[in-house]
Design a protein around this motif. Structure first.
Motif, PDB file in Angstrom:
ATOM      1  N   MET A  91      44.529  42.058  49.715  1.00 26.88           N
ATOM      2  CA  MET A  91      44.857  43.017  48.687  1.00 26.88           C
ATOM      3  C   MET A  91      44.361  42.162  47.151  1.00 26.88           C
ATOM      4  SD  MET A  91      46.168  45.185  50.111  1.00 26.88           S
ATOM      5  CE  MET A  91      46.827  46.537  48.737  1.00 26.88           C
ATOM      6  N   GLN A  92      44.405  42.886  46.064  1.00 25.78           N
ATOM      7  CA  GLN A  92      44.086  42.277  45.475  1.00 25.78           C
ATOM      8  C   GLN A  92      45.156  42.672  44.136  1.00 25.78           C
ATOM      9  OE1 GLN A  92      40.231  43.464  43.673  1.00 25.78           O
ATOM     10  NE2 GLN A  92      40.428  42.553  41.880  1.00 25.78           N
ATOM     11  N   ARG A  93      46.007  41.919  43.265  1.00 22.78           N
ATOM     12  CA  ARG A  93      46.998  42.198  42.571  1.00 22.78           C
ATOM     13  C   ARG A  93      46.755  43.609  41.225  1.00 22.78           C
ATOM     14  NH1 ARG A  93      51.871  40.992  40.874  1.00 22.78           N
ATOM     15  NH2 ARG A  93      53.098  41.511  38.943  1.00 22.78           N
ATOM     16  N   ASN A  94      47.067  44.854  41.119  1.00 22.57           N
ATOM     17  CA  ASN A  94      46.940  45.111  40.166  1.00 22.57           C
ATOM     18  C   ASN A  94      47.530  44.474  38.893  1.00 22.57           C
ATOM     19  OD1 ASN A  94      46.487  48.037  38.362  1.00 22.57           O
ATOM     20  ND2 ASN A  94      48.171  49.009  38.671  1.00 22.57           N
ATOM     21  N   TYR A 154      53.066  38.489  52.108  1.00 25.23           N
ATOM     22  CA  TYR A 154      52.212  37.946  51.568  1.00 25.23           C
ATOM     23  C   TYR A 154      51.828  37.062  52.169  1.00 25.23           C
ATOM     24  CZ  TYR A 154      53.085  42.214  48.542  1.00 25.23           C
ATOM     25  OH  TYR A 154      53.225  43.331  47.920  1.00 25.23           O
ATOM     26  N   PHE A 214      54.186  37.416  45.053  1.00 33.28           N
ATOM     27  CA  PHE A 214      52.582  37.535  44.546  1.00 33.28           C
ATOM     28  C   PHE A 214      52.798  37.592  42.760  1.00 33.28           C
ATOM     29  CE2 PHE A 214      48.783  40.627  45.487  1.00 33.28           C
ATOM     30  CZ  PHE A 214      48.141  40.018  44.896  1.00 33.28           C
ATOM     31  N   LYS A 221      45.088  37.047  41.960  1.00 29.84           N
ATOM     32  CA  LYS A 221      44.820  37.941  42.276  1.00 29.84           C
ATOM     33  C   LYS A 221      44.375  38.395  43.306  1.00 29.84           C
ATOM     34  CE  LYS A 221      40.307  40.188  40.306  1.00 29.84           C
ATOM     35  NZ  LYS A 221      38.879  39.289  39.604  1.00 29.84           N
ATOM     36  N   SER A 224      51.061  48.617  42.743  1.00 26.53           N
ATOM     37  CA  SER A 224      51.131  47.131  42.727  1.00 26.53           C
ATOM     38  C   SER A 224      50.350  46.750  43.147  1.00 26.53           C
ATOM     39  CB  SER A 224      52.244  46.873  44.076  1.00 26.53           C
ATOM     40  OG  SER A 224      52.346  45.718  44.064  1.00 26.53           O
ATOM     41  N   SER A 225      49.133  46.944  43.737  1.00 23.71           N
ATOM     42  CA  SER A 225      48.238  46.010  44.649  1.00 23.71           C
ATOM     43  C   SER A 225      47.595  47.375  45.519  1.00 23.71           C
ATOM     44  CB  SER A 225      48.394  45.229  45.328  1.00 23.71           C
ATOM     45  OG  SER A 225      49.124  45.387  46.805  1.00 23.71           O
TER      46      SER A 225
END
Length: 500
Positions: free
Chosen positions: A291-294, A322, A337, A342, A379-380
């Motif tokens: 996952m990549q954070r928004n 996470y 997170f 990132k 969120s991501s």
């Protein structure tokens, strides 16, 4: 409906987005009412499935240790007897009659030696070897001065006579004076009124986070007995993707679906999205997502926070945990997170999805927000990784202590433990300092938790002594498929209650 992307077979399952997964009875091909071609012959019924050749809707498997009547099996009884069995330290040469008194006369009763082996890293071969840069500890203890000479008499009396409130106050002052909590977010204070060996009984020490041995089938939760583990995932994925059905891409077909509830048939939505499932995609396992954070999300996301997950064309309510985005058979659990991070690996229970498959995590909306049509907060986002129940999510806890007295490489540490039994329990685990020194505990000093240790280099007075402990973390078994009809039914019941 028109077939897109890939062919479909009546033996497989079909998923109606926002409604659930169903079995198919038949697939027929008829004339497209919007087609400009006329006079073309269509084959009609393409395939009819039977009860025997349809893919099952079974998402989880029954546990191997639970019988149909939910009674314990012989394996369960043997396991419980082994867990209940305890060992008592009895002097050598004592008879069975004498040994029976050691369990009732107030002498300490210990669990199996497996706990001690866990604290040593579960059989690391490196434990028997002398680390580079270390001298022989027995030789050091023979050559150094005595404990009374090493520690000043005033320090001994002050530490021995300090109350619990005074200890807590001194620890607080030391933290405010120079120790930064952001240096290590995993740092945790050792409890004063509770033995550390009980507070951290589920933790163990390892010489190396990446190479330390850890049994992946040890102390698993009950939910792991009901999920599937695919051996040779790449080969299974290739076979599933090569599955060809009679209804090809571009055909206009009519699909007969079994056991559809009236609420789904009466849904007001003008568009119904139906997607065919590949083999094993209905089965549940331990899922992992990269996952990549928004960037627009300006707050930290805590592990196990409720989320609305969009995994391909399926939606779930879940509470993912996470971990650091690393490659290997283990990764470090992350409590948050954060905004400046990132990438993370998110883990949860759910049905298997083959990669590549997009994933979106939205902040779980309330029923009021869903009824009002409030936009979801992303969120991501990321993609699916191969499902793997054996991936180790290890939570690290760091115990810290301050230096009381230094004599070259020999140090007396305080405030890491508060009784001598804890010192002896954690003695096999390695120590390190903030400035990079590494060492071991040699023996306890007094009965208030002080201990003497030796390091591979000279230690500074302002340095901090640390000890790493690890515990395996598992996701929560609370993944619920998103069903729009159930939400509408719940909202309708609440409205009736409010009106009444």
């Amino acid at each position: 409906m028109c077939i897109r992307d890939s062919s479909i077979t009546a033996r497989g399952l079909i998923h109606l987005t926002n409604h659930g997964t169903y079995q198919m009875e038949s697939i027929a091909c008829y004339e497209d009412p919007n087609s400009i071609r006329h006079g073309v012959e269509y084959p009609g019924v393409l395939e009819v499935s039977t009860t025997e050749n349809r893919d099952t809707l079974e998402a989880t498997k029954p546990s191997d240790t639970i019988e149909e009547d939910n009674m314990a099996t012989e394996a369960d009884v043997v396991h419980e007897e082994m867990v209940a069995a305890k060992r008592v330290n009895v002097p050598e040469g004592a008879s069975e009659y004498q040994a029976a008194w050691y369990e009732v006369d107030g002498s300490p009763v210990y669990e199996d030696d497996m706990v001690v082996e866990d604290m040593r890293g579960k059989g690391d071969a490196e434990d028997d070897e002398e680390p580079d840069g270390f001298a022989d500890f027995d030789a050091v203890s023979r050559k150094t001065i005595t404990d009374i000479e090493l520690m000043k008499a005033s320090d001994v009396l002050r530490v021995e006579r300090m109350t619990d409130l005074e200890k807590e106050e001194e620890i607080r002052q030391l933290r405010e004076a120079g120790e930064e909590e952001k240096w290590n977010s995993d740092m945790l204070d050792t409890p004063i009124h509770f033995p550390a060996r009980q507070r951290f009984s589920k933790y163990r020490g390892m010489k190396s986070f990446q190479t330390g041995k850890w049994d992946v089938e040890e102390n698993l939760p009950l939910e792991y007995g009901h999920v599937f583990k695919l051996q040779g995932f790449k080969a299974i994925r290739d076979v599933a993707l090569s599955r060809v059905g009679p209804a090809g891409v571009g055909m206009y077909v009519t699909i007969t679906i079994l056991d559809v509830t009236p609420a789904v048939a009466a849904c007001e939505s003008s568009v119904l999205l139906a997607s065919g499932l590949l083999p094993h995609e209905q089965r549940w396992s331990v899922l992992h997502f990269h996952m990549q954070r928004n960037a627009e999300m300006d707050m930290p996301v805590k592990s196990k926070t409720p989320m609305l997950a969009h995994v391909g064309f399926r939606k779930f309510y879940c509470s993912p945990v996470y971990a650091d985005a690393t490659v290997g058979d283990r990764t470090k659990f992350s409590r948050f997170f954060h905004e400046d991070e990132k990438f993370k690996i998110a883990t949860m229970f759910g049905p298997i999805s083959y990669n590549p498959c997009p994933v979106l995590f939205f902040k779980a909306p309330s029923l009021e927000e869903q009824a009002e049509g409030t936009p979801l907060m992303l969120s991501s986002f990321g993609g699916v990784l191969p499902p793997n129940p054996d991936l180790l999510l290890l939570k690290r806890t760091v115990l810290s202590g301050r230096i009381s007295v230094i004599y070259k490489k020999v140090v007396v540490v305080k405030f890491m433990f508060f009784n001598d039994d804890d010192v002896r329990w954690f003695q096999p685990i390695d120590l390190y300092t903030k400035l990079g020194r590494r060492g071991k505990i040699t023996k306890a000093v007094g009965s208030k938790g002080l201990f003497k240790c030796v390091f591979n280099d000279i230690v500074m007075q302002h340095d901090v002594v640390c000890m790493d402990l690890y515990k395996r973390v598992f996701p929560k078994w609370n993944t619920v498929p998103y069903c729009q009809t159930e939400i509408m039914a719940t909202s309708g019941v609440e409205e009736l209650e409010d009106d009444g």
